[in-house]
Motif scaffolding. Structure first.
Motif, PDB file in Angstrom:
ATOM      1  N   ARG A 185      10.171 -12.091  -1.573  1.00 26.67           N
ATOM      2  CA  ARG A 185       9.931 -12.036  -0.128  1.00 26.67           C
ATOM      3  C   ARG A 185       8.576 -11.399   0.184  1.00 26.67           C
ATOM      4  N   SER A 186       8.285 -10.300  -0.467  1.00 25.71           N
ATOM      5  CA  SER A 186       7.014  -9.625  -0.217  1.00 25.71           C
ATOM      6  C   SER A 186       5.923 -10.055  -1.191  1.00 25.71           C
ATOM      7  N   MET A 187       6.263 -10.880  -2.186  1.00 24.55           N
ATOM      8  CA  MET A 187       5.307 -11.454  -3.135  1.00 24.55           C
ATOM      9  C   MET A 187       4.533 -10.366  -3.889  1.00 24.55           C
TER      10      MET A 187
ATOM     11  N   GLY B  76       8.398  -1.829  -1.228  1.00 22.21           N
ATOM     12  CA  GLY B  76       7.267  -2.729  -1.009  1.00 22.21           C
ATOM     13  C   GLY B  76       5.962  -2.142  -1.483  1.00 22.21           C
ATOM     14  N   ARG B  77       6.013  -1.374  -2.545  1.00 24.10           N
ATOM     15  CA  ARG B  77       4.840  -0.605  -2.994  1.00 24.10           C
ATOM     16  C   ARG B  77       4.272  -1.141  -4.295  1.00 24.10           C
TER      17      ARG B  77
ATOM     18  N   TYR C 218       1.270  -0.167   0.511  1.00 30.12           N
ATOM     19  CA  TYR C 218       2.607  -0.464   0.995  1.00 30.12           C
ATOM     20  C   TYR C 218       2.624  -1.784   1.767  1.00 30.12           C
ATOM     21  N   PHE C 219       3.676  -2.561   1.565  1.00 29.96           N
ATOM     22  CA  PHE C 219       3.892  -3.813   2.278  1.00 29.96           C
ATOM     23  C   PHE C 219       5.302  -3.822   2.851  1.00 29.96           C
ATOM     24  N   ASP C 220       5.462  -4.532   3.941  1.00 38.83           N
ATOM     25  CA  ASP C 220       6.797  -4.720   4.494  1.00 38.83           C
ATOM     26  C   ASP C 220       7.646  -5.505   3.501  1.00 38.83           C
TER      27      ASP C 220
ATOM     28  N   GLU D  31       4.009  -8.212   5.000  1.00 37.19           N
ATOM     29  CA  GLU D  31       2.873  -7.787   5.816  1.00 37.19           C
ATOM     30  C   GLU D  31       2.287  -6.494   5.260  1.00 37.19           C
ATOM     31  N   PRO D  32       0.954  -6.413   5.097  1.00 38.48           N
ATOM     32  CA  PRO D  32       0.339  -5.178   4.603  1.00 38.48           C
ATOM     33  C   PRO D  32       0.480  -4.056   5.621  1.00 38.48           C
TER      34      PRO D  32
END
Length: 379
Positions: A131-133, A148-149, A200-202, A207-208
């Motif tokens: 999802r966050s790739m 998301g790190r 960090y990303f969502d 999203e960054p």
């Protein structure tokens, strides 16, 4: 460059200490030291592959079978660790298995070691979050803080995935490595060629969100070892992809690093920390950077405008390490380099031996004396 005899003497000293440490460590794995005595564990830390790598390097350089026997024992320990899934829920699988099982495959063509390294690549793939790739650095999937790190260290784990594509034909390993590389290039490297330690990303949208640090002086500072991982990591990414953007990023990061070398050629632990007589160094960051720049130079023509400054950067740093930070002349020392910094902010071995510093110092000496390239890829 540095006098060849000086390099050979430094390498001999490193190999001699490694030989003594086989008995000292007695089947356990060194991590960092306290008061110049290495902390040992039963293969439960992210750093354990570096000891295996030192043993394989020593064996290749000397053909002394005592090094091989000790190295093979470490590979068997890594096999047991994978089978029991002991502390493998993190991204540092490449550090663990590239320098142990993959090294044995590169040196000896051992099929069992190859199979183990491929299984390790599968473990690293489990860190991929579609999802966050991204490849999640730490913690379980969905973790509130770390889910998301990404961190810059992960660049050094990606070679295991490219290698797995080469030996299985499954392009997904390399595709995920490229996704992680591109995310790292875009978000971990700042416009002034410095770097964030983490970003960090969502977790749902990818999203960054923001950059940060775990071990640096502050979220907006540049942790010198993180910059070193970037220099070497992007140089290796250029080897695998031939994407000039990675080569250019490595050059930019290397120049930023070299512009901040103190007079003795060995960096402080963070480039943004106030510098005083008590400020900690990180000899391991300099040893990593030497290897990264050496790798980077392989892809540059003799007439490249940055070649001279990069070569001079290797000379200054390695000369500084050998003359002021190496334990040459201290035959009973367990470590090869003094003044490494594990976590200054966390007051965890902020000024002592680091096994990764010792490994990259040995790799640097092997590169410059024997043309070695480490165990990140095979020709």
């Amino acid at each position: 460059m540095i006098n060849e005899k000086k390099l050979e003497a430094a390498l001999k000293d490193a190999i001699d200490k490694t030989r003594k440490n086989i008995a000292r460590f007695n089947g356990k794995f060194p991590h960092v030291s306290e008061n110049e005595v290495y902390q040992l564990n039963d293969n439960t830390d992210w750093t354990n592959g570096f000891w295996s790598g030192m043993l394989w390097l020593s064996y290749e350089l000397t053909r002394d079978t005592s090094f091989r026997e000790a190295a093979v024992r470490t590979v068997e320990s890594f096999r047991e660790r994978l089978e029991s899934q002991t502390v493998l829920d993190h991204h540092d699988i490449g550090f663990l298995y590239s320098l142990s099982a993959k090294a044995q495959w590169i040196i000896e063509g051992d099929e069992s070691a190859k199979s183990l390294a491929l299984s390790a690549a599968d473990v690293l793939m489990k860190r991929w979050r579609p999802r966050s790739m991204l490849i999640q650095a730490w913690g379980p999937e969905g973790h509130e803080e770390n889910g998301g790190r990404i961190i810059i260290d992960c660049l050094m784990n990606l070679p295991l995935l490219f290698w797995a594509t080469k030996h299985t034909g499954d392009v997904r390993y390399a595709e995920i490595a490229v996704h992680q590389a591109e995310k790292s290039r875009r978000f971990l490297v700042r416009g002034d060629d410095s770097s964030y330690h983490t970003f960090y990303f969502d977790q749902e949208s990818g999203e960054p969100l923001c950059g940060g640090t775990e071990q640096g002086y502050s979220d907006g500072s540049t942790w010198s070892r993180g910059q070193a991982w970037g220099i070497y990591g992007f140089a290796l990414l250029y080897h695998f992809t031939r994407d000039k953007r990675y080569q250019e990023t490595s050059i930019r990061m290397a120049k930023h690093f070299l512009e901040r070398l103190p007079e003795d050629g060995v960096v402080y632990w963070d480039f943004s920390v106030p510098f005083t007589s008590d400020t900690k160094r990180d000899s391991s960051a300099s040893s990593i950077t030497i290897c990264g720049i050496h790798e980077l130079l392989k892809g540059l023509s003799n007439g490249h405008p940055d070649r001279c400054v990069l070569e001079e950067g290797i000379r200054r740093q390695l000369e500084g390490l050998i003359e002021k930070y190496a334990t040459i002349g201290k035959p009973d020392a367990e470590g090869l380099l003094e003044r490494g910094a594990y976590s200054v902010r966390g007051n965890a071995s902020p000024d002592d031996y680091m096994i990764w510093g010792d490994y990259f110092y040995m790799e640097a000496l092997a590169r410059l004396t024997a043309g070695h390239k480490g165990y990140w890829y095979e020709l």
